[in-house]
Write an enzyme that holds these catalytic residues in place. Structure first.
Site, PDB file in Angstrom:
ATOM      1  N   LYS A  87     -18.439  -4.654   8.417  1.00 49.65           N
ATOM      2  CA  LYS A  87     -17.280  -5.527   8.227  1.00 49.65           C
ATOM      3  C   LYS A  87     -16.354  -5.479   9.357  1.00 49.65           C
ATOM      4  O   LYS A  87     -15.993  -4.674  10.058  1.00 49.65           O
ATOM      5  CB  LYS A  87     -16.411  -4.778   6.990  1.00 49.65           C
ATOM      6  CG  LYS A  87     -15.310  -5.940   6.293  1.00 49.65           C
ATOM      7  CD  LYS A  87     -14.962  -5.522   4.882  1.00 49.65           C
ATOM      8  CE  LYS A  87     -13.506  -5.912   4.840  1.00 49.65           C
ATOM      9  NZ  LYS A  87     -12.860  -5.340   3.550  1.00 49.65           N
ATOM     10  N   ARG A 100      -1.993  -6.359  -8.228  1.00 52.54           N
ATOM     11  CA  ARG A 100      -1.133  -7.516  -7.992  1.00 52.54           C
ATOM     12  C   ARG A 100      -1.130  -8.609  -8.945  1.00 52.54           C
ATOM     13  O   ARG A 100      -0.122  -9.255  -9.225  1.00 52.54           O
ATOM     14  CB  ARG A 100      -1.479  -8.239  -6.684  1.00 52.54           C
ATOM     15  CG  ARG A 100      -0.865  -7.103  -5.555  1.00 52.54           C
ATOM     16  CD  ARG A 100      -1.442  -7.624  -4.121  1.00 52.54           C
ATOM     17  NE  ARG A 100      -2.799  -7.427  -4.130  1.00 52.54           N
ATOM     18  CZ  ARG A 100      -3.708  -7.180  -3.013  1.00 52.54           C
ATOM     19  NH1 ARG A 100      -3.072  -7.691  -1.805  1.00 52.54           N
ATOM     20  NH2 ARG A 100      -4.787  -7.071  -3.172  1.00 52.54           N
ATOM     21  N   SER A 154      -3.023  -7.526   3.568  1.00 51.95           N
ATOM     22  CA  SER A 154      -3.059  -7.497   4.881  1.00 51.95           C
ATOM     23  C   SER A 154      -3.463  -8.545   5.691  1.00 51.95           C
ATOM     24  O   SER A 154      -2.902  -8.934   6.848  1.00 51.95           O
ATOM     25  CB  SER A 154      -4.141  -6.349   5.120  1.00 51.95           C
ATOM     26  OG  SER A 154      -3.800  -5.250   4.472  1.00 51.95           O
ATOM     27  N   HIS A 194       0.919  -1.209   0.070  1.00 55.47           N
ATOM     28  CA  HIS A 194       0.129   0.072  -0.019  1.00 55.47           C
ATOM     29  C   HIS A 194       0.891   1.426  -0.086  1.00 55.47           C
ATOM     30  O   HIS A 194       0.686   2.272  -0.733  1.00 55.47           O
ATOM     31  CB  HIS A 194      -0.938   0.052   1.294  1.00 55.47           C
ATOM     32  CG  HIS A 194      -1.919  -1.039   1.516  1.00 55.47           C
ATOM     33  ND1 HIS A 194      -1.868  -1.819   2.482  1.00 55.47           N
ATOM     34  CD2 HIS A 194      -2.933  -1.255   0.589  1.00 55.47           C
ATOM     35  CE1 HIS A 194      -3.116  -2.527   2.421  1.00 55.47           C
ATOM     36  NE2 HIS A 194      -3.591  -2.182   1.077  1.00 55.47           N
TER      37      HIS A 194
HETATM   38  P1  ADP Z   1      -9.753  -3.151  -0.447  1.00 57.47           P
HETATM   39  O1  ADP Z   1     -10.517  -3.249   0.952  1.00 57.47           O
HETATM   40  O2  ADP Z   1     -10.248  -2.211  -1.302  1.00 57.47           O
HETATM   41  O3  ADP Z   1      -9.326  -4.419  -0.947  1.00 57.47           O
HETATM   42  P2  ADP Z   1      -6.991  -2.753   0.494  1.00 57.47           P
HETATM   43  O4  ADP Z   1      -6.705  -2.029   1.617  1.00 57.47           O
HETATM   44  O5  ADP Z   1      -6.992  -4.273   0.673  1.00 57.47           O
HETATM   45  O6  ADP Z   1      -8.559  -2.657   0.142  1.00 57.47           O
HETATM   46  O7  ADP Z   1      -6.191  -2.324  -0.627  1.00 57.47           O
HETATM   47  C1  ADP Z   1      -6.371  -0.740  -1.289  1.00 57.47           C
HETATM   48  C2  ADP Z   1      -5.660  -0.906  -2.460  1.00 57.47           C
HETATM   49  O8  ADP Z   1      -4.275  -1.410  -2.334  1.00 57.47           O
HETATM   50  C3  ADP Z   1      -6.109  -1.903  -3.892  1.00 57.47           C
HETATM   51  O9  ADP Z   1      -6.100  -1.173  -5.020  1.00 57.47           O
HETATM   52  C4  ADP Z   1      -5.072  -2.990  -3.854  1.00 57.47           C
HETATM   53  O10 ADP Z   1      -5.287  -3.601  -5.002  1.00 57.47           O
HETATM   54  C5  ADP Z   1      -3.693  -2.192  -3.515  1.00 57.47           C
HETATM   55  N1  ADP Z   1      -3.081  -2.936  -2.894  1.00 57.47           N
HETATM   56  C6  ADP Z   1      -3.140  -3.893  -1.672  1.00 57.47           C
HETATM   57  N2  ADP Z   1      -1.844  -4.657  -1.581  1.00 57.47           N
HETATM   58  C7  ADP Z   1      -1.075  -4.124  -2.587  1.00 57.47           C
HETATM   59  C8  ADP Z   1       0.365  -4.657  -2.999  1.00 57.47           C
HETATM   60  N3  ADP Z   1       0.974  -5.595  -1.980  1.00 57.47           N
HETATM   61  N4  ADP Z   1       0.921  -4.280  -4.083  1.00 57.47           N
HETATM   62  C9  ADP Z   1       0.180  -3.229  -4.711  1.00 57.47           C
HETATM   63  N5  ADP Z   1      -1.055  -2.940  -4.448  1.00 57.47           N
HETATM   64  C10 ADP Z   1      -1.607  -3.173  -3.448  1.00 57.47           C
END
Ligand code: ADP
Length: 161
Positions: free
Chosen positions: A42, A92, A130, A18
């Site tokens: 959630k 990803r 996460s 992130h």
């Molecule tokens: P959501 O609840 O929308 O899935 P996340 O917090 O999991 O939220 O992710 C938010 C954004 O960060 C999304 O665009 C996701 O694709 C991106 N993201 C999450 N992990 C990675 C990573 N390891 N590399 C690149 N982008 C990531």
């Protein structure tokens, strides 16, 4: 006019994947608004306030990064309220792509003036999520270079109080 991008997500907790997308976003846009989703339905590991606090601490002193929350509203409406012209997302793998394509097309239909822009993950973060990190920390593995030390500390405390 300043070009503002919106990077929204759960960030439960934020990973280096992130942080990398946010950081790279600031090279392309004048400002990146990081919006922590508050989803009352959630179950999250960290409260929205804790997630916001972690991100604020990590990006302390950065005038080009704003940390905020958004709740129970369309992302495009929130983006408009922040004057963001871009929804910034990380990609990803093909699973992300399928979900993201649908969201991007729906958001475009809802707000034609806002574009979704995707950034490919950097290879060292491509496997990070996460939930995976929570599992590794819970089982006592090393998460060096996967999460910010501050997040690691908070996660350890949360999962093994
Ligand atoms: P959501 O609840 O929308 O899935 P996340 O917090 O999991 O939220 O992710 C938010 C954004 O960060 C999304 O665009 C996701 O694709 C991106 N993201 C999450 N992990 C990675 C990573 N390891 N590399 C690149 N982008 C990531």
């Amino acid at each position: 006019m300043a070009k503002i991008a919106l990077c929204a997500g759960s960030f439960d907790p934020p990973t280096n994947g992130h942080l990398n997308i946010i950081e790279r976003g600031t090279r392309l846009f004048d400002k990146v608004v990081v919006a922590v989703a508050v989803n009352s339905g959630k179950k999250t590991t960290f409260t929205a306030q804790e997630r916001v606090e972690m991100l604020k601490e990590i990006f302390k002193g950065r005038t080009d990064i704003e940390i905020d929350t958004f709740e129970d509203r369309l992302l495009v409406d929130y983006a408009r309220s922040k004057k963001a012209v871009v929804l910034l997302r990380g990609l990803r793998n093909i699973t992300d792509y399928e979900y993201e394509l649908q969201m991007a097309l729906a958001n475009k239909k809802l707000a034609a003036e806002i574009d979704t822009i995707f950034m490919m993950t950097e290879s060292q973060y491509s496997h990070l999520s996460s939930s995976l990190l929570k599992e590794i920390v819970f089982l006592g593995g090393s998460v060096d270079e996967m999460i910010h030390p501050l997040v690691e500390k908070k996660l350890k405390k949360k999962l093994k109080p």
